[in-house]
Enzyme design. Sequence first.
Site, PDB file in Angstrom:
ATOM      1  N   GLU A 119      -5.238  -2.387  12.844  1.00  0.00           N
ATOM      2  CA  GLU A 119      -5.054  -3.264  11.678  1.00  0.00           C
ATOM      3  C   GLU A 119      -6.143  -4.321  11.595  1.00  0.00           C
ATOM      4  O   GLU A 119      -6.551  -4.715  10.499  1.00  0.00           O
ATOM      5  CB  GLU A 119      -3.667  -3.921  11.711  1.00  0.00           C
ATOM      6  CG  GLU A 119      -2.489  -2.951  11.784  1.00  0.00           C
ATOM      7  CD  GLU A 119      -2.510  -1.848  10.740  1.00  0.00           C
ATOM      8  OE1 GLU A 119      -3.168  -2.026   9.696  1.00  0.00           O
ATOM      9  OE2 GLU A 119      -1.889  -0.791  10.966  1.00  0.00           O
TER      10      GLU A 119
ATOM     11  N   MET B  60       0.790  -2.679   8.705  1.00  0.00           N
ATOM     12  CA  MET B  60      -0.027  -2.734   7.486  1.00  0.00           C
ATOM     13  C   MET B  60      -0.990  -3.899   7.557  1.00  0.00           C
ATOM     14  O   MET B  60      -0.616  -5.012   7.931  1.00  0.00           O
ATOM     15  CB  MET B  60       0.918  -2.865   6.283  1.00  0.00           C
ATOM     16  CG  MET B  60       0.230  -3.126   4.966  1.00  0.00           C
ATOM     17  SD  MET B  60      -0.806  -1.715   4.456  1.00  0.00           S
ATOM     18  CE  MET B  60      -1.973  -2.575   3.413  1.00  0.00           C
TER      19      MET B  60
ATOM     20  N   GLU C  26       0.845  -1.192   0.000  1.00  0.00           N
ATOM     21  CA  GLU C  26       0.000   0.000   0.000  1.00  0.00           C
ATOM     22  C   GLU C  26       0.881   1.242   0.000  1.00  0.00           C
ATOM     23  O   GLU C  26       1.839   1.289   0.768  1.00  0.00           O
ATOM     24  CB  GLU C  26      -0.917   0.049   1.220  1.00  0.00           C
ATOM     25  CG  GLU C  26      -1.988   1.112   1.065  1.00  0.00           C
ATOM     26  CD  GLU C  26      -2.917   1.250   2.274  1.00  0.00           C
ATOM     27  OE1 GLU C  26      -2.549   0.796   3.372  1.00  0.00           O
ATOM     28  OE2 GLU C  26      -3.987   1.835   2.091  1.00  0.00           O
TER      29      GLU C  26
ATOM     30  N   HIS D 265      -9.281  -2.960  10.065  1.00  0.00           N
ATOM     31  CA  HIS D 265      -9.183  -2.916   8.605  1.00  0.00           C
ATOM     32  C   HIS D 265      -9.571  -4.242   7.944  1.00  0.00           C
ATOM     33  O   HIS D 265      -9.910  -4.263   6.767  1.00  0.00           O
ATOM     34  CB  HIS D 265      -7.737  -2.636   8.180  1.00  0.00           C
ATOM     35  CG  HIS D 265      -7.360  -1.189   8.135  1.00  0.00           C
ATOM     36  ND1 HIS D 265      -8.120  -0.241   7.511  1.00  0.00           N
ATOM     37  CD2 HIS D 265      -6.262  -0.540   8.617  1.00  0.00           C
ATOM     38  CE1 HIS D 265      -7.501   0.944   7.611  1.00  0.00           C
ATOM     39  NE2 HIS D 265      -6.382   0.785   8.277  1.00  0.00           N
TER      40      HIS D 265
END
Length: 885
Positions: A336, A301, A164, A339
């Site tokens: 995270e 991430m 990303e 997400h």
Amino acid sequence: MKIRSILAASAAFLVLTPISQIQAAPAKQSAAQLVPSQLPRNAVPTHYAITVTPDAAKLRYDGKVRIEFQLKSASKTITLNAADIEFRAVSVAKGRAAATPANASVNAAAQTATIDFGRTLTEGRYTLFIDYAGKILQQANGIFALDYKDPTGAEKRAIFTQFEAPDARRFVPSWDEPSYKATFDLKVNVPADQMAVSNMPVAARRDLGNGMAEVRFGTTPKMSTYLLFFGMGEFDRITKQVGPTEVGVVVGKGNGPKGQYALDASAKLVGYYNEYFDTPYPLPKLDNVAGPGQSQFFSAMENWGAIFTFERVLLNDPKITSARTRQGIFATDAHEIAHQWFGNLVTMAWWDDLWLNEGFASWMESKATAHFNPEWQSNLDRVNGREGAMGLDAYVTTHPVIQKISTVEQTSQAFDTITYQKGEAVITMLEAFAGEDIWRNGLRAYMKKHAYGNTRTDDLWTAVEAAGAKGLVKIAHDFTRQPGVPLISVDSAQCVNGMTQLALSQSEFSRDRKTAAATKPQRWNVPVIAQIVGNAPATTIVSGGAGNITLPGCGAVLVNAGQSGYYRVLYTPDMMAALKDAFPKLAPIDQLGLLNDSQSLVYGAYQPVRTALELVDAEPAAANQRVTEDNVATFAYLYGLYDKDAARQAKLAAMATQRFGPVLDRLGMKQNVSDSTLDANLRSALISTLGYMGDANVVAEASRLFNALDTDPEALDGPLRTTWLGVVARNADQAAWNKLRMLGQSAESQLVKSSMYRLLGASRDIALANQALALALTPEPGATLSAAMIGSVAGEHPDLAVDFALANRAAVETLVDVSSTSEFIPGLANGSSDPAMVAKLTTYAEAHLKPESRKPVEQTIVAIQTRITSQPRIRSEVNSWLHAK
Ligand SMILES: [Zn+2]
């Protein structure tokens, strides 16, 4: 993605602020507007089967990919993304027909490759075969290597990926935009003694007999390219079962016990989100993979099923991990994992809605953290996050939460404080407006409707309004489509028959165009919650620039009670005087909100400095720990304001010792088992700040502990290790600095080594700061630590660090990941008050940055200019306050 934590990154107080924004978006976007794309829309991939063979030693890899795609109209070519990829052979096939060769031509600047079939293919389903090769990088972009020493001191190399925003194209030729969702099969050939990790569990592993093993992972659900992940190395994996989901933490061999805290957190969080979203986690497993070192850009991430997190925000090491870092481990994990639903299952269609991913995950992170750890009072941290956003949002260089993104570089710059913290603050305000239940019902409906798909921001607003939050859409549009900070003025308060009538007006808070903003302010629909201190709150919407509200009771007026609003409040002097008297009775969150508002209004010359300092003086002796921390930080700010005035710095240091010394005495200088997290944090903040100002007791204790290391190498082990060494580093002489370096060289783990090298840059002594800069350009710190050392020097010596980085620009840029290149040097300059810095940054930007990448430089310049203009006024008013003491 979780961007680099600025507070954890620096031992000094003048912390680097990652500021990076891009130009404000043009007016309103139509909901029907097409999703932007840099690729022609004539082909859509449905499945990738990728085989990769990394050569870690040579920093290269070989790849093969078979891509099934739908050609939507007859065409001779298709274009997909590729960056730094060498195409070896390309062919295309329809159905079971034999593949025919095709030709790839690369456009390096656009990061694309156009495949020419040599004839026109009709609409239909095809398979594309590509043999290729690529590079393994040494900063965290694309596929990259991280080197470290294992506990025996042996050099090791692990491989990870970070895609990303737009770096999957460095790993596989692909339609590398979030709206092109497809399924993925990944197969890798890895050294037989290493573990391989990806989004899905291993489906099959077989030894190839030549020291290598072939690992095939299960097929992923439909997802965006930026969420693909691969890691390999000498790992250990610990797991826990949560219903049908295997939750895991993957760490370097031997680090298993240090991953246990994160594993326990993950297990709780998966259960919580399953219930909150009312949609079960859809993959069979969820790993969190730890990597040594760091990035200047991000700390973690959310790759689907295989989160990546740098060790310093994942491992809980009793030797070094502070109470605050442990909170960070939980919060980062919560972010995270949020997400996995919001971002991975439902994904923004294009990067201009990045805020929807990041603002939401930041908000959910706070909500989940508060749910499991009420004693941390995480809602108080939200006030600080909002403050960080408002700080940037008050300059003309800001941008709306929803912003126009057209290039790859702009995508990286969009990961900023406005996207994360303003996004979080706006969602907090909207949840308060909708009510928790309606908000959650709206989210559940949104999640079900758009699972495995892509959305625009308005899809969320529509779902929440449909769940019952009437009027939400227009408030949401005002706060996401236009930039800036509303200023609510309380013009009058009339007590009539035991009720108070408030007249409110709305202007705009600005640091650099105050007059223009006051003359012609933007308008927002602002949900306002207000109360008479000690009475029940009431709510209204200030619309069209003015509003009224009637509150039960008479007395001190508090607007933005509970601090869910994204706006500043300006009171009349009389109201401020009443609030100051009522200060001890306010809830801690309102104390914090009032202190922050008041100080920012001072910096912006909306009210005299005295008003804010009187509030600081009004803090009760037994205040909430977070409120005391805020006041400690104010003293550090004032101390920094008198950089070249030793007499006034000494006076401020003496005042700080007198005020906060007894608090530290009460807490004690050692961690106790019975300490609350907030006490532990306050102790650490007091030691750091008093040590920063040279408090004799604190500096002596730091020296004593540092000397004790000579006979007992474990004398400093524990949660205060970095705090004490920070005091030593700041006040270090050459001998102490050498010893700190030796501790870094001999550190038995990468985690300890990382913290030691950052400390080497934190010295007040300019000769030592120069030595740290020189050391940063040698291989000694390791590829990913050097940039952090330079950043650490900038905390105390911004001008020195910038001059160094400019003089060694080419070398320094190799130490920073590509995503952060245009932000690194302006980030170093951010603490400067030197007029000459403006010209230096301008020259740098014009020579080395494309016009669309100059926003971070422009933001730093405007902040420096405003600081230079406002500091003399602030200093002169603080002088009077000091004189009266
Ligand atoms: Zn994120």
